[in-house]
Design a protein around this motif. Structure first.
Motif, PDB file in Angstrom:
ATOM      1  N   ILE A 118     -25.133 -39.867   5.499  1.00 43.20           N
ATOM      2  CA  ILE A 118     -25.777 -39.762   4.043  1.00 43.20           C
ATOM      3  C   ILE A 118     -24.858 -39.778   3.083  1.00 43.20           C
ATOM      4  O   ILE A 118     -23.821 -38.339   3.029  1.00 43.20           O
ATOM      5  CB  ILE A 118     -26.524 -38.212   4.154  1.00 43.20           C
ATOM      6  CG1 ILE A 118     -27.716 -38.204   5.590  1.00 43.20           C
ATOM      7  CG2 ILE A 118     -27.106 -37.993   2.893  1.00 43.20           C
ATOM      8  CD1 ILE A 118     -28.229 -36.723   5.690  1.00 43.20           C
ATOM      9  N   ALA A 119     -24.627 -40.667   2.345  1.00 43.63           N
ATOM     10  CA  ALA A 119     -23.559 -40.808   1.508  1.00 43.63           C
ATOM     11  C   ALA A 119     -24.358 -40.676  -0.127  1.00 43.63           C
ATOM     12  O   ALA A 119     -25.191 -41.496  -0.437  1.00 43.63           O
ATOM     13  CB  ALA A 119     -22.882 -42.207   1.401  1.00 43.63           C
ATOM     14  N   LEU A 120     -23.854 -39.692  -0.805  1.00 46.89           N
ATOM     15  CA  LEU A 120     -24.519 -39.391  -2.204  1.00 46.89           C
ATOM     16  C   LEU A 120     -23.709 -39.640  -3.452  1.00 46.89           C
ATOM     17  O   LEU A 120     -22.565 -39.006  -3.485  1.00 46.89           O
ATOM     18  CB  LEU A 120     -25.036 -38.186  -1.983  1.00 46.89           C
ATOM     19  CG  LEU A 120     -25.868 -37.556  -0.956  1.00 46.89           C
ATOM     20  CD1 LEU A 120     -26.372 -36.188  -1.142  1.00 46.89           C
ATOM     21  CD2 LEU A 120     -27.070 -38.415  -0.929  1.00 46.89           C
ATOM     22  N   SER A 121     -23.912 -40.726  -4.004  1.00 45.85           N
ATOM     23  CA  SER A 121     -23.256 -40.914  -5.279  1.00 45.85           C
ATOM     24  C   SER A 121     -21.634 -41.357  -5.120  1.00 45.85           C
ATOM     25  O   SER A 121     -20.785 -40.765  -5.938  1.00 45.85           O
ATOM     26  CB  SER A 121     -23.388 -39.966  -6.494  1.00 45.85           C
ATOM     27  OG  SER A 121     -24.600 -39.657  -6.514  1.00 45.85           O
ATOM     28  N   GLY A 122     -21.415 -42.292  -4.278  1.00 44.42           N
ATOM     29  CA  GLY A 122     -20.138 -42.614  -4.015  1.00 44.42           C
ATOM     30  C   GLY A 122     -19.532 -44.111  -4.374  1.00 44.42           C
ATOM     31  O   GLY A 122     -20.605 -44.752  -4.912  1.00 44.42           O
TER      32      GLY A 122
ATOM     33  N   CYS B 118     -27.114 -43.312  -1.179  1.00 43.40           N
ATOM     34  CA  CYS B 118     -28.131 -42.798  -2.518  1.00 43.40           C
ATOM     35  C   CYS B 118     -27.196 -42.692  -3.585  1.00 43.40           C
ATOM     36  O   CYS B 118     -26.146 -42.249  -3.528  1.00 43.40           O
ATOM     37  CB  CYS B 118     -28.995 -41.810  -2.053  1.00 43.40           C
ATOM     38  SG  CYS B 118     -29.945 -41.027  -3.613  1.00 43.40           S
ATOM     39  N   CYS B 119     -27.682 -43.276  -4.689  1.00 42.87           N
ATOM     40  CA  CYS B 119     -27.097 -42.618  -6.112  1.00 42.87           C
ATOM     41  C   CYS B 119     -28.273 -42.558  -7.283  1.00 42.87           C
ATOM     42  O   CYS B 119     -29.340 -43.257  -6.967  1.00 42.87           O
ATOM     43  CB  CYS B 119     -25.968 -43.564  -6.398  1.00 42.87           C
ATOM     44  SG  CYS B 119     -26.434 -45.168  -7.127  1.00 42.87           S
ATOM     45  N   GLY B 120     -27.736 -41.876  -8.257  1.00 36.16           N
ATOM     46  CA  GLY B 120     -28.690 -41.754  -9.294  1.00 36.16           C
ATOM     47  C   GLY B 120     -28.492 -43.027 -10.343  1.00 36.16           C
ATOM     48  O   GLY B 120     -27.526 -43.816 -10.327  1.00 36.16           O
ATOM     49  N   GLN B 121     -29.127 -42.917 -11.405  1.00 38.15           N
ATOM     50  CA  GLN B 121     -29.181 -43.994 -12.573  1.00 38.15           C
ATOM     51  C   GLN B 121     -28.872 -43.456 -13.903  1.00 38.15           C
ATOM     52  O   GLN B 121     -28.979 -44.114 -14.829  1.00 38.15           O
ATOM     53  CB  GLN B 121     -30.410 -44.854 -12.528  1.00 38.15           C
ATOM     54  CG  GLN B 121     -30.585 -45.744 -11.259  1.00 38.15           C
ATOM     55  CD  GLN B 121     -31.768 -46.430 -11.293  1.00 38.15           C
ATOM     56  OE1 GLN B 121     -31.850 -47.530 -12.066  1.00 38.15           O
ATOM     57  NE2 GLN B 121     -32.806 -46.393 -10.544  1.00 38.15           N
ATOM     58  N   GLY B 122     -28.534 -41.967 -13.796  1.00 39.93           N
ATOM     59  CA  GLY B 122     -28.172 -41.302 -14.932  1.00 39.93           C
ATOM     60  C   GLY B 122     -26.757 -41.262 -15.262  1.00 39.93           C
ATOM     61  O   GLY B 122     -26.082 -42.163 -14.842  1.00 39.93           O
ATOM     62  N   ALA B 123     -26.387 -39.998 -16.042  1.00 38.51           N
ATOM     63  CA  ALA B 123     -25.165 -40.027 -16.413  1.00 38.51           C
ATOM     64  C   ALA B 123     -23.905 -39.928 -15.262  1.00 38.51           C
ATOM     65  O   ALA B 123     -24.106 -39.546 -14.163  1.00 38.51           O
ATOM     66  CB  ALA B 123     -24.764 -38.851 -17.084  1.00 38.51           C
TER      67      ALA B 123
ATOM     68  N   TRP C 186     -32.178 -43.313  -7.232  1.00 39.89           N
ATOM     69  CA  TRP C 186     -32.985 -42.246  -8.101  1.00 39.89           C
ATOM     70  C   TRP C 186     -33.071 -42.824  -9.455  1.00 39.89           C
ATOM     71  O   TRP C 186     -32.300 -43.699  -9.928  1.00 39.89           O
ATOM     72  CB  TRP C 186     -32.571 -41.026  -7.701  1.00 39.89           C
ATOM     73  CG  TRP C 186     -32.807 -40.600  -6.045  1.00 39.89           C
ATOM     74  CD1 TRP C 186     -32.673 -41.538  -5.253  1.00 39.89           C
ATOM     75  CD2 TRP C 186     -33.320 -39.289  -5.589  1.00 39.89           C
ATOM     76  NE1 TRP C 186     -33.273 -40.739  -4.187  1.00 39.89           N
ATOM     77  CE2 TRP C 186     -33.314 -39.381  -4.600  1.00 39.89           C
ATOM     78  CE3 TRP C 186     -33.584 -38.128  -6.421  1.00 39.89           C
ATOM     79  CZ2 TRP C 186     -33.829 -38.382  -3.749  1.00 39.89           C
ATOM     80  CZ3 TRP C 186     -33.902 -36.962  -5.790  1.00 39.89           C
ATOM     81  CH2 TRP C 186     -33.984 -37.284  -4.290  1.00 39.89           C
ATOM     82  N   GLY C 187     -33.746 -42.163 -10.179  1.00 37.97           N
ATOM     83  CA  GLY C 187     -34.109 -42.424 -11.599  1.00 37.97           C
ATOM     84  C   GLY C 187     -33.011 -42.275 -12.684  1.00 37.97           C
ATOM     85  O   GLY C 187     -31.984 -41.712 -12.398  1.00 37.97           O
ATOM     86  N   GLN C 188     -33.410 -42.333 -13.942  1.00 42.30           N
ATOM     87  CA  GLN C 188     -32.283 -42.135 -14.979  1.00 42.30           C
ATOM     88  C   GLN C 188     -32.182 -40.860 -15.262  1.00 42.30           C
ATOM     89  O   GLN C 188     -31.097 -40.579 -15.932  1.00 42.30           O
ATOM     90  CB  GLN C 188     -33.389 -42.758 -16.308  1.00 42.30           C
ATOM     91  CG  GLN C 188     -33.438 -44.518 -16.387  1.00 42.30           C
ATOM     92  CD  GLN C 188     -32.244 -45.198 -16.427  1.00 42.30           C
ATOM     93  OE1 GLN C 188     -31.170 -44.775 -16.779  1.00 42.30           O
ATOM     94  NE2 GLN C 188     -32.331 -46.437 -15.594  1.00 42.30           N
ATOM     95  N   ASP C 189     -32.985 -39.924 -14.758  1.00 37.94           N
ATOM     96  CA  ASP C 189     -32.402 -38.466 -14.905  1.00 37.94           C
ATOM     97  C   ASP C 189     -31.547 -37.996 -13.902  1.00 37.94           C
ATOM     98  O   ASP C 189     -30.962 -36.818 -13.895  1.00 37.94           O
ATOM     99  CB  ASP C 189     -33.787 -37.566 -14.973  1.00 37.94           C
ATOM    100  CG  ASP C 189     -34.628 -37.784 -13.858  1.00 37.94           C
ATOM    101  OD1 ASP C 189     -34.482 -38.977 -13.103  1.00 37.94           O
ATOM    102  OD2 ASP C 189     -35.365 -36.959 -13.635  1.00 37.94           O
ATOM    103  N   ALA C 190     -31.348 -38.740 -12.843  1.00 35.82           N
ATOM    104  CA  ALA C 190     -30.744 -38.372 -11.797  1.00 35.82           C
ATOM    105  C   ALA C 190     -29.088 -38.691 -11.839  1.00 35.82           C
ATOM    106  O   ALA C 190     -28.481 -39.860 -12.094  1.00 35.82           O
ATOM    107  CB  ALA C 190     -30.963 -38.971 -10.305  1.00 35.82           C
ATOM    108  N   ASN C 191     -28.516 -37.760 -12.335  1.00 34.78           N
ATOM    109  CA  ASN C 191     -27.055 -37.939 -12.778  1.00 34.78           C
ATOM    110  C   ASN C 191     -25.944 -37.516 -11.647  1.00 34.78           C
ATOM    111  O   ASN C 191     -26.400 -36.891 -10.636  1.00 34.78           O
ATOM    112  CB  ASN C 191     -26.909 -37.255 -14.172  1.00 34.78           C
ATOM    113  CG  ASN C 191     -27.020 -35.638 -13.987  1.00 34.78           C
ATOM    114  OD1 ASN C 191     -26.974 -35.045 -13.059  1.00 34.78           O
ATOM    115  ND2 ASN C 191     -27.486 -35.123 -15.228  1.00 34.78           N
TER     116      ASN C 191
END
Length: 249
Positions: free
Chosen positions: A144-148, A193-198, A226-231
């Motif tokens: 499970i890799a998050l925002s890498g 997974c990663c977000g599309q926010g800041a 994930w969405g634009q709010d997911a930073n």
């Protein structure tokens, strides 16, 4: 919650290394900190509290390890060969000292049942978890890799030698043909997974590259954007880790 702190000498790093264990049984879960983070960061950032029900119910047992990033990927040393060679010593510490201890303790804690490890991390920890998972699949069955980021370019620019290549998943996976590795990846659970926010731009780009490579190699993986709010922040990683854990336990 059962929590134990450990400080043990590493012969590969020639120093004491620290880690904490949370829980008493369940799926062993190894987590890496973010850039230059310490073994207590996962707890201090609220992730242990977020996962407390899984831990207390004996579904997972977490090992939170230390890093030496200030001597390797984030070192001020101009010599890139020295930096990556130091990381290789860290790789040996993880795979030849810490992981055997995890597997031994986990087997004892799960009625003698052999286990494979769930490996995870956020930001720099996501890079580490993916790199260890793909380099050493004999130890892991879940990622499970998050925002890498998933190449070494982020740390070494255009410079590439054999050792940097072996620590750049986007590069070595693109060229991977070894059925031993490919078959183990295909039998594992992979969540990226990663977000599309800041502050997610670089992570979004490399997550997309990794998704394409895994698809090309016929490696099943759940890759989410994930969405634009997911930073790039712990509040989102807390939501994401719970979401994906429910699909792999």
């Amino acid at each position: 919650m059962k929590v134990t702190h450990h400080k043990e000498y590493s012969y590969f790093l020639n120093r004491d290394m620290e880690y904490k264990i949370y829980g008493y049984k369940g799926k062993p879960m190894l987590v890496f900190p973010t850039s230059c983070g310490r073994f207590f960061q996962y707890e201090d950032s609220g992730m242990i509290e977020t996962l407390s029900d899984y831990i207390n119910e004996g579904k997972i047992q977490i090992w939170a390890c230390d890093s030496i990033d200030n001597e390797t990927f984030f070192s001020d040393n101009w010599n890139k060969d020295d930096r990556i060679n130091k990381h290789e010593q860290y790789d040996k510490y993880i795979t030849q000292e810490l992981i055997p201890s995890i597997l031994s303790k986990s087997k004892d804690n799960n009625w003698g049942s052999d286990q494979k490890i769930l490996v995870s991390g956020c930001s720099m920890g996501a890079y580490f978890s993916a790199n260890f998972f793909f380099r050493h699949p004999e130890y892991f069955d879940t990622l499970i890799a998050l925002s890498g980021v998933y190449s070494a370019n982020y740390f070494f620019g255009d410079y590439m030698n054999d050792t940097i290549y072996l620590n750049s998943p986007i590069h070595y996976l693109r060229n991977m043909k070894d059925s031993y590795y490919l078959n183990q990846y295909r039998q594992s659970k992979i969540f990226i997974c990663c977000g599309q926010g800041a502050y997610e731009d670089e992570m979004l780009y490399e997550t997309s590259l990794l998704k394409d490579i895994l698809q090309d190699k016929n490696i099943p993986a759940w890759v989410d954007f994930w969405g634009q709010d997911a930073n790039h922040d712990w509040c989102w990683w807390q939501k994401q880790i719970r979401y994906y854990l429910d699909f792999c336990l």
